[in-house]
Design a protein around this motif. Structure first.
Motif, PDB file in Angstrom:
ATOM      1  N   HIS A  65       0.822  -1.213   0.000  1.00 52.67           N
ATOM      2  CA  HIS A  65       0.000   0.000   0.000  1.00 52.67           C
ATOM      3  C   HIS A  65       0.855   1.261   0.000  1.00 52.67           C
ATOM      4  O   HIS A  65       1.903   1.320   0.642  1.00 52.67           O
TER       5      HIS A  65
ATOM      6  N   GLU B 120      -1.183   7.376  -1.825  1.00 52.08           N
ATOM      7  CA  GLU B 120      -1.807   7.877  -3.057  1.00 52.08           C
ATOM      8  C   GLU B 120      -2.603   6.784  -3.758  1.00 52.08           C
ATOM      9  O   GLU B 120      -3.691   7.034  -4.289  1.00 52.08           O
ATOM     10  N   GLN B 121      -2.058   5.546  -3.770  1.00 50.08           N
ATOM     11  CA  GLN B 121      -2.797   4.435  -4.371  1.00 50.08           C
ATOM     12  C   GLN B 121      -4.077   4.152  -3.588  1.00 50.08           C
ATOM     13  O   GLN B 121      -5.132   3.886  -4.180  1.00 50.08           O
ATOM     14  N   ASP B 122      -3.975   4.197  -2.258  1.00 50.54           N
ATOM     15  CA  ASP B 122      -5.157   3.945  -1.426  1.00 50.54           C
ATOM     16  C   ASP B 122      -6.267   4.953  -1.726  1.00 50.54           C
ATOM     17  O   ASP B 122      -7.449   4.602  -1.781  1.00 50.54           O
TER      18      ASP B 122
END
Length: 651
Positions: free
Chosen positions: A600, A603-605
């Motif tokens: 994780h 920004e991806q989350d």
């Protein structure tokens, strides 16, 4: 046309029920109305005063009074589900109630009374700890334990409501619609049903054992230990104090449980309508008034708090510029000793970090939000008004749209308002509320999407038995099961998440209070929580997803055996919309909650959270409408009716 009117099932939803009520004798009806009206307003005032005293007086900021304030709140809520309707009916001269209103009253009544059963039972544990383990009382009755007691009580009440309401209200009421009672209570509703009631009576009996005997057993066990401890005390003053601290609770338990045990546990042969009304009036109208009076008249702490507040109020009248201590900003209901995290706000990093594109991003999110509300609203409207869509599949789909509208509204309005006002903060209470609503609604959607696969399986693999296997009762059980799963998720995880000490940075690197992002701020050991979170993820994601996989495996097998090309095409068309929605929603959620933390990045989350919390509520109705001839046909017919009405107005 009702939203829940399907082609198959019970048609009593169009018929009103009639109460015989309490005001049957014209000579005494006015006197009885005055008494009940007085009791109602006294109960509201007494419980309101009790909550206010516990809120403002620091001497009452202890676990016992924290639980007592919630008992008063429940009393206010459940007396309000019954008495106002009675009083209004008397004044307007009618005693009818619609099927929907009766269902709502029954659901709320079962929920509140069930919560009170469990809360009274678990409050005995508080008294046991206070007397038998006084030195360990601050540890054994800490803030987390108090919240777990409340959550368990509300969960027990919600379980009772979600289990019994759909079953009760789906019974065929083909006999008289005259309820010989003053509200929609289970035993009296059961007398009107003309179908086989054996299964229902068994479920009712099991619920009664759970809601009455189990909490009552906790009370008996707690007070048995208390009596042994008190008997071993040498001090007469200590014995007197111990009995005083327990007597109020025991009186309330005896009054409330005694009347309820008569109503729900005594065989039907011992019941008469008059006796049932008397006992029901006792524990639904009288006890909400008696509870605060018993706790105040027999409790020096409460009477002392009342005197202090009155003295401060008197000083305020004499000197209006003086601000009494009880109006201090730091006074909160949850301010038990050592617990003050609720007074500190959190700050979101948010989505609008890059100022160059923040305006564009705000416009896009606003457009998506209003499109989602409009699209889901239109979907519900079409299913409600078009008789061709009154089938189990569209009934479930209308609830999916309702959930989508609700859970996008728990997140996006806060984001947009914060951008416009130039702020990024959220209070502890606001964060807790958002976290609970989000988990509940998303959990309900997980289960509903999973159980909707069963509907598709029956439609394709057992088309001749579809009206039986997907009856109105089954549909309501699917809805109730979905909401129950969502509430379980919210009630289980929210108190644990928000009771962690957040003693580090209070900046949440996210755009709403999502569990993984909030958990990163905790400075305590989160290993146990992560285990609970993982178990919940398995329940909320993998189990419903397994139902989807199993259903579609059987569907594929059935479709493969079809000799007709048209039949295969129709089968794939009826499933493709659901599979698209499931893939989008479950895929993003599994990344967020099932993937190890090492994979994780903040920004991806955010990107994945945006996908299944903001985008999917908009995509769901679009997918179901663009790929579905029934929905597009219903939309065309609705537009045609609208144009026709405009022409008539013009003429």
């Amino acid at each position: 046309v009702q939203l829940n009117t399907m082609d198959v099932g019970n048609k009593t939803t169009s018929s009103d029920f009639t109460f015989t009520g309490l005001f049957t004798h014209s000579k005494t009806s006015g006197f009885l109305f005055t008494i009940i009206c007085t009791i109602f307003f006294m109960a509201m005032i007494a419980n309101g005063v009790m909550i206010f005293l516990i809120y403002v007086d620091p001497h009452l900021h202890t676990p016992m009074y924290f639980l007592l304030s919630h008992l008063s709140f429940i009393d206010m809520m459940y007396i309000s589900t019954i008495v106002p309707k009675m009083l209004i009916d008397y004044l307007v001269g009618k005693g009818t109630i619609s099927f929907v209103a009766c269902t709502a009253q029954y659901f709320l009544y079962m929920g509140f009374v069930g919560a009170e059963f469990f809360l009274l039972g678990l409050m005995a544990y508080d008294r046991y700890v206070a007397i038998c383990n006084p030195l360990r009382y601050p540890i054994l009755m800490n803030q987390r334990v108090c919240w777990m007691i409340l959550v368990s009580s509300w969960f027990g009440g919600a379980l009772d409501s979600f289990l019994l309401t759909p079953i009760t209200m789906s019974l065929p009421f083909c006999a008289s619609h005259k309820i010989n009672h003053f509200f929609c209570e289970a035993p009296t509703m059961l007398r009107l049903a003309c179908g086989d009631k054996a299964a229902y009576e068994m479920v009712m009996y099991v619920c009664c054992v759970t809601m009455l005997l189990i909490p009552f057993s906790v009370v008996i066990a707690s007070y048995a230990r208390i009596l042994v401890t008190v008997h071993q005390m040498k001090s007469a003053e200590g014995k007197k104090k111990a009995f005083t601290t327990c007597s109020s609770h025991m009186i309330v338990v005896t009054l409330f449980y005694g009347a309820a045990l008569y109503t729900y546990m005594l065989p039907q042969s011992y019941h008469t309508p008059i006796k049932d009304k008397v006992f029901s009036a006792f524990y639904t109208i009288l006890t909400p008034l008696l509870n605060p009076l018993i706790y105040s008249l027999r409790n020096r702490d409460v009477t002392g708090a009342l005197k202090r507040v009155w003295a401060q109020f008197h000083c305020l009248i004499i000197n209006p510029h003086a601000m009494p201590n009880f109006m201090s900003e730091n006074t909160t209901l949850l301010s038990m000793e050592g617990y003050n995290t609720s007074s500190t706000d959190f700050t979101f990093r948010g989505l609008f970090i890059n100022k160059d594109i923040s305006g564009l991003l705000f416009t896009i999110i606003s457009t998506i939000f209003f499109t989602a509300l409009m699209a889901n609203g239109i979907m519900i409207f079409l299913i409600r008004t078009d008789s061709r869509l009154h089938t189990p599949m569209y009934f479930l789909l209308s609830h999916l749209s309702l959930i989508d509208m609700m859970y996008i509204s728990t997140i996006v309005p806060k984001i947009l308002i914060d951008y416009l006002l130039g702020q990024r903060t959220i209070s502890f209470v606001g964060c807790t509320t958002q976290h609970f609503l989000y988990l509940t609604l998303v959990g309900a959607e997980f289960f509903l999407l999973g159980l909707m696969a069963y509907d598709r399986y029956v439609a394709i693999c057992n088309p001749l038995r579809y009206p039986v296997l997907m009856s109105r009762q089954v549909c309501w059980m699917i809805i109730a099961g979905s909401w129950f799963g969502g509430f379980l998720d919210g009630f289980l995880l929210t108190p644990i998440t928000m009771s962690f000490p957040f003693c580090n940075s209070r900046e949440i690197n996210h755009f709403f209070c999502e569990a993984p992002a909030v958990l990163k701020l905790a400075c305590a050991d989160t290993a146990l929580y992560e285990t609970v979170m993982y178990v919940c993820c398995v329940l909320m994601l993998l189990i419903p997803f397994s139902v989807v996989i199993a259903s579609y495996a059987r569907i594929l097998t059935t479709v493969h055996r079809m000799s007709s090309v048209e039949g295969r095409k129709k089968a794939f068309a009826t499933c493709s919309s659901h599979m698209t929605v499931v893939t989008l929603f479950y895929g993003a959620a599994m990344y967020t909650y099932m993937l190890p933390h090492s994979y994780h990045r903040p920004e991806q989350d955010k990107v994945f959270s945006v996908f299944y919390t903001i985008l999917t509520p908009m995509l769901n109705p679009l997918i179901y409408s663009m790929r579905n001839k029934d929905v597009t046909g219903a939309l065309k017919r609705a537009l045609g009716r609208f144009k026709g009405s405009k022409r008539v107005e013009g003429d």
